[in-house]
Design an enzyme around this catalytic site. Sequence first.
Site, PDB file in Angstrom:
ATOM      1  N   TYR A 160      -1.915  13.344  -6.177  1.00  0.00           N
ATOM      2  CA  TYR A 160      -3.239  12.953  -6.685  1.00  0.00           C
ATOM      3  C   TYR A 160      -3.649  13.753  -7.918  1.00  0.00           C
ATOM      4  CZ  TYR A 160      -4.013  10.352  -2.419  1.00  0.00           C
ATOM      5  OH  TYR A 160      -3.908   9.462  -1.394  1.00  0.00           O
ATOM      6  N   LYS A 227       6.021  17.530   5.154  1.00  0.00           N
ATOM      7  CA  LYS A 227       7.306  16.841   5.074  1.00  0.00           C
ATOM      8  C   LYS A 227       8.316  17.802   4.461  1.00  0.00           C
ATOM      9  CE  LYS A 227       9.694  13.078   5.539  1.00  0.00           C
ATOM     10  NZ  LYS A 227      10.186  12.704   6.854  1.00  0.00           N
ATOM     11  N   ASP A 281       6.221  12.490   9.655  1.00  0.00           N
ATOM     12  CA  ASP A 281       6.499  11.182  10.269  1.00  0.00           C
ATOM     13  C   ASP A 281       6.286  11.195  11.782  1.00  0.00           C
ATOM     14  OD1 ASP A 281       9.158  12.360  10.964  1.00  0.00           O
ATOM     15  OD2 ASP A 281       9.491  12.059   8.827  1.00  0.00           O
ATOM     16  N   ASP A 305      -4.176  11.722   3.708  1.00  0.00           N
ATOM     17  CA  ASP A 305      -4.865  10.463   3.425  1.00  0.00           C
ATOM     18  C   ASP A 305      -4.419   9.386   4.434  1.00  0.00           C
ATOM     19  OD1 ASP A 305      -6.265   8.458   2.204  1.00  0.00           O
ATOM     20  OD2 ASP A 305      -5.126   8.441   0.352  1.00  0.00           O
TER      21      ASP A 305
END
Length: 416
Positions: A160, A227, A281, A305
């Site tokens: 972002y 991640k 995940d 998000d």
Amino acid sequence: MAYQHIVVPSDGEKITCLHGAHCIPDHPIIAFIEGDGIGRDIMTASRRIWDAAVEKAYGGQRKIAWMEIYAGEKAASVYDGDYMPEETFEALREFLIGIKGPLTTPVGGGFRSLNVTLRQVLDLYACVRPVRWYEGVPSPLREPQNVDVVIFRENTEDVYAGIEYQAGTPENEKLASFLREEMGAEFFEGSGLGIKPISAFGTKRLMRFALQYAIERKRKSVTIVHKGNIQKFTEGAFRNWAYEVAREEFGDQIITEEELWDQFGGKVPEGKIVVKDRIADIIFQHLLLRPTEFDVLVAPNLNGDYLSDAVAAEVGGVGIAPGANIGDDVMLFEATHGTAPKYTNQDRVNPGSLMFSGVMMLEFMGWWEAAALVTQAYERTLKQKVVTYDFARQMPGAREVKTSEFATAIIDNMHA
Ligand code: NAP
């Protein structure tokens, strides 16, 4: 300071902040941005509810002095075409706490997202989203009561940050040659390129805030979502820096999951908060299948998000999920859904998301009694199956009411 169009209420007092602690007077001035589309309907209804709760809880001793500030379409009409007037930022910097309805963002052109601009200009680095279920709210889960988490999403970094270079542009080609020739990177010709910055500074201030929140609210655990198995130096670093803050600054109040099993056989010592981490995940699965294992969650911008919206859907979705964007001094509470333009001025939609953002605001102000009155009245109203159209279509036997009638029902259900 003097404002051009903002009228500072004469019966209110300024909120102040010293070393991160807000001092809330009995008649605090709170800024509000009505919002576009359904903004007017939900802001009008929600302010009636918050005011009634404060009045009932404190018998007139406390009262919010509302101060309208402007952004979006209403700002454009007041400030001659300016959708985000400078004095809106100035008022938030001066008065510190605000609450906003949704603002329109055009897709694929026009002006930049006003929401993103507000967050970046005011450095509101933590997006805080509590997600819990209220009895009677339609949910796709068999046991939605098991979901009770608070997501802290980093708000200023990651993809972002806006460092992106369009394929075919000279900037893109320059970066592509640097990456290929000097860094040995390999990727397809004509790729769009984006950079994902994640810093120790950005990660640590978010984790610090989440841990302080967890300690103050007596939450059980803080889970770092990342991640890092794939993106080692951004997401992986996020995980490492977050653990660093936990160990170095909160060492006597936390234990890591590893220590929990190695030293305490899985039994959490009294008063300690467990800090653990999960890959992004798998956490989506776990929050569906075993939500009781999670409490406070801390995530980088993009994963946070996705996660915030996915978990909100488990307990009723956009109609009720509240949120806030918080910096060191300024706090801006907001409805998490958009402007739902087709319902503009129809007095139809659910005010729940904004209303609960206001409940969060009351809690951050320490006005717990007023916050609890709203929550309890909401639960009573739902038990009576009095709901707006969005819940009515999922609840057999419900009585569908307008936004304003829903607010009245909640106020009628407030018993101090
Ligand atoms: P949206 O405004 O959130 O609306 C999508 C759908 O969600 C609505 O059509 C409605 O569903 C449902 N919905 C939203 N708010 C509701 C409420 N209070 N009560 C009941 N149902 C509600 O999303 P969008 O249509 O994608 O976006 C419209 C505009 O809002 C865009 O300009 C977007 O950029 C902006 N936006 C602003 C914010 C923000 O200010 N924070 C956030 C997201 C989007 P049904 O049609 O099924 O009734």
